[in-house]
Design a protein around this motif. Structure first.
Motif, PDB file in Angstrom:
ATOM      1  N   VAL A  22     -42.230  12.538  48.288  1.00 36.16           N
ATOM      2  CA  VAL A  22     -42.051  14.100  48.073  1.00 36.16           C
ATOM      3  C   VAL A  22     -41.815  14.371  46.537  1.00 36.16           C
ATOM      4  O   VAL A  22     -42.219  15.506  45.838  1.00 36.16           O
ATOM      5  N   LEU A  23     -41.170  13.694  45.863  1.00 35.11           N
ATOM      6  CA  LEU A  23     -40.989  13.738  44.579  1.00 35.11           C
ATOM      7  C   LEU A  23     -42.072  13.644  43.636  1.00 35.11           C
ATOM      8  O   LEU A  23     -42.962  12.835  43.926  1.00 35.11           O
ATOM      9  N   PRO A  24     -42.256  14.354  42.735  1.00 35.18           N
ATOM     10  CA  PRO A  24     -43.439  14.302  41.757  1.00 35.18           C
ATOM     11  C   PRO A  24     -43.508  12.866  41.241  1.00 35.18           C
ATOM     12  O   PRO A  24     -42.432  12.280  40.713  1.00 35.18           O
ATOM     13  N   GLU A  25     -44.609  12.593  40.508  1.00 37.20           N
ATOM     14  CA  GLU A  25     -44.790  11.203  39.714  1.00 37.20           C
ATOM     15  C   GLU A  25     -44.260  11.306  38.325  1.00 37.20           C
ATOM     16  O   GLU A  25     -44.146  12.702  38.019  1.00 37.20           O
ATOM     17  N   GLY A  26     -43.537  10.385  37.947  1.00 40.05           N
ATOM     18  CA  GLY A  26     -42.847  10.467  36.828  1.00 40.05           C
ATOM     19  C   GLY A  26     -41.347  11.016  36.892  1.00 40.05           C
ATOM     20  O   GLY A  26     -40.522  10.997  36.085  1.00 40.05           O
ATOM     21  N   ALA A  44     -42.136  22.908  44.664  1.00 45.14           N
ATOM     22  CA  ALA A  44     -42.333  21.508  44.260  1.00 45.14           C
ATOM     23  C   ALA A  44     -41.689  21.477  43.272  1.00 45.14           C
ATOM     24  O   ALA A  44     -41.386  19.986  42.874  1.00 45.14           O
ATOM     25  N   ALA A  45     -41.067  22.175  42.337  1.00 43.80           N
ATOM     26  CA  ALA A  45     -40.215  22.164  41.076  1.00 43.80           C
ATOM     27  C   ALA A  45     -38.678  22.720  41.794  1.00 43.80           C
ATOM     28  O   ALA A  45     -38.010  22.698  40.696  1.00 43.80           O
ATOM     29  N   THR A  46     -38.440  22.859  42.909  1.00 46.29           N
ATOM     30  CA  THR A  46     -37.001  22.944  43.587  1.00 46.29           C
ATOM     31  C   THR A  46     -36.381  21.765  43.998  1.00 46.29           C
ATOM     32  O   THR A  46     -36.919  21.216  44.721  1.00 46.29           O
ATOM     33  N   THR A 100     -36.091  23.545  60.156  1.00 49.94           N
ATOM     34  CA  THR A 100     -37.300  23.111  60.051  1.00 49.94           C
ATOM     35  C   THR A 100     -37.524  22.127  58.906  1.00 49.94           C
ATOM     36  O   THR A 100     -37.261  22.549  57.765  1.00 49.94           O
ATOM     37  N   THR A 101     -37.967  20.700  58.991  1.00 53.32           N
ATOM     38  CA  THR A 101     -37.918  19.930  57.983  1.00 53.32           C
ATOM     39  C   THR A 101     -39.367  19.547  57.545  1.00 53.32           C
ATOM     40  O   THR A 101     -39.930  19.049  58.071  1.00 53.32           O
ATOM     41  N   TRP A 102     -39.787  20.930  56.652  1.00 52.66           N
ATOM     42  CA  TRP A 102     -41.015  20.654  56.251  1.00 52.66           C
ATOM     43  C   TRP A 102     -41.408  19.733  55.547  1.00 52.66           C
ATOM     44  O   TRP A 102     -42.501  19.319  55.209  1.00 52.66           O
ATOM     45  N   SER A 103     -40.457  18.727  55.003  1.00 51.45           N
ATOM     46  CA  SER A 103     -40.947  17.526  54.145  1.00 51.45           C
ATOM     47  C   SER A 103     -40.377  16.284  54.883  1.00 51.45           C
ATOM     48  O   SER A 103     -41.082  15.279  54.524  1.00 51.45           O
TER      49      SER A 103
END
Length: 380
Positions: free
Chosen positions: A69-73, A178-180, A366-369
């Motif tokens: 879920v977390l972005p690369e880097g 994605a930035a939250t 709702t766990t959308w992730s």
């Protein structure tokens, strides 16, 4: 200072046997710590799934680990832990914002790492820790996904000298999910839970909203055209998409965390696209089009909106033209309270006389992730 003043623990340690999903390597890969010598202490373990909670049914997706879920880097998160000792108001810090990083192919190489997540030596003075069986209770919480453009501020409240709760503040942006960052629910456990995996349930401070139409007489759907759809605040204010959120974790007592959002002034004017599953053809009669109503756009199915969780919005008004005639209905304010991690579906019924009314409101956590499974998937 009263007995609630914190005392840093130098001797107690915690071995976080984190159970997380597998994922690719990232820029967060760092040098592994030297495996500590095993002792008689019991390591604190972390595992995760999300329980069915909230009103309504739970919407599930495929299992995803935090590392996916977390972005690369930026594959890291922070954790805080406290224990209550002596009496119910004497609290000590066990972990004060430890950084935990994803290190590919590192599982089971150290006592503190069973699933590629490592915290020992990943930040200043981050040592291994263990359960204190003499403690009355423990509490844990965490946050993940901070970045240079969305930093997380943490502070003891009302002050360092009188710490009653810990508050995390950061920005929630529904236009850029994605930035939250994600925050966890508060985990509180007594001695009967020591030695067992600690489950931290992470969610994003966002809500999802959708609206849809059904027909009193379903056979009228194919001959009824719905156009000029608008679902909006009755008082003319905007639908909030962005703002600062704060999550407060009590350090004593039985209360859970509290959530609050302060919205920015701007936002969306209205929701204009309704939700429907599909537009297709009847397999037994390929010339027959299956539509939720006349003229539904096959390219705009499954429409929903991410929004800032807010309360006190007041009523919402739906307007829609039914075969060219404008219709209006109002949704009461009590149905317009949006909580983080919930999906809200507003269902409007088109009657045989072409009038429109609110039929029902469905609210589901709702766990959308993330997804609750019988096997360990990730969570702290």
């Amino acid at each position: 200072m009263n007995s609630r003043r914190f005392r840093h623990i130098a001797l107690w340690a915690l071995a976080a046997v984190m159970t997380v999903g597998c994922g690719p390597a990232s820029e967060e890969d760092t040098e592994l710590p030297v495996p500590p010598q095993p002792g008689s202490e019991t390591p604190i373990a972390f595992s995760g799934n999300l329980p069915e909670e909230g009103s309504g049914s739970v919407t599930r997706t495929e299992p995803r680990g935090l590392e996916t879920v977390l972005p690369e880097g930026n594959k890291k998160f922070q954790v805080w832990a406290f224990k209550t000792v002596g009496n119910s108001t004497s609290v000590q810090i066990v972990i004060d914002g430890y950084i935990v990083k994803w290190i590919a192919n590192s599982a089971n190489t150290t006592t503190s790492n069973s699933s590629n997540w490592e915290y020992v030596n990943q930040g200043t003075n981050q040592s291994i820790k263990y359960w204190d069986y003499s403690a009355l209770s423990y509490r844990f919480f965490g946050v993940a996904g901070a970045s240079s453009t969305n930093t997380i501020t943490g502070a003891y409240k009302p002050s360092d000298d009188n710490p009653q709760w810990y508050e995390l503040v950061y920005e929630s942006d529904a236009t850029n999910p994605a930035a939250t960052p994600y925050y966890s629910h508060l985990w509180v456990g007594g001695s009967d839970q020591y030695g067992q995996p600690v489950r931290l349930e992470f969610i994003q401070p966002l809500s999802k909203v959708r609206f849809k139409f059904i027909f009193e007489d379903p056979t009228q759907a194919s001959t009824t055209e719905l156009t000029a759809k608008s679902f909006r605040p009755t008082n003319g204010t905007s639908i909030k998409m962005k703002g600062d959120v704060s999550v407060s974790y009590p350090l004593t007592g039985d209360a859970s965390e509290t959530f609050a959002a302060t919205a920015e002034a701007e936002g969306m004017t209205d929701f204009t696209l309704d939700y429907y599953e599909s537009v297709g053809y009847d397999n037994s009669n390929p010339s027959k089009v299956i539509e939720p109503y006349l003229g539904a756009d096959a390219t705009k199915t499954r429409q929903e909106y991410s929004v800032l969780p807010v309360s006190g919005q007041g009523t919402y008004t739906l307007t829609v033209s039914v075969n060219g005639e404008p219709k209006t209905t109002v949704v009461p304010a009590e149905f317009m309270e949006w909580k983080p991690g919930y999906q809200y579906t507003y269902i409007f019924k088109v009657h045989v006389d072409k009038g429109v009314s609110i039929s029902s409101v469905q609210a589901a956590f709702t766990t959308w992730s993330f997804y609750a499974t019988d096997h360990t998937v990730y969570n702290w």
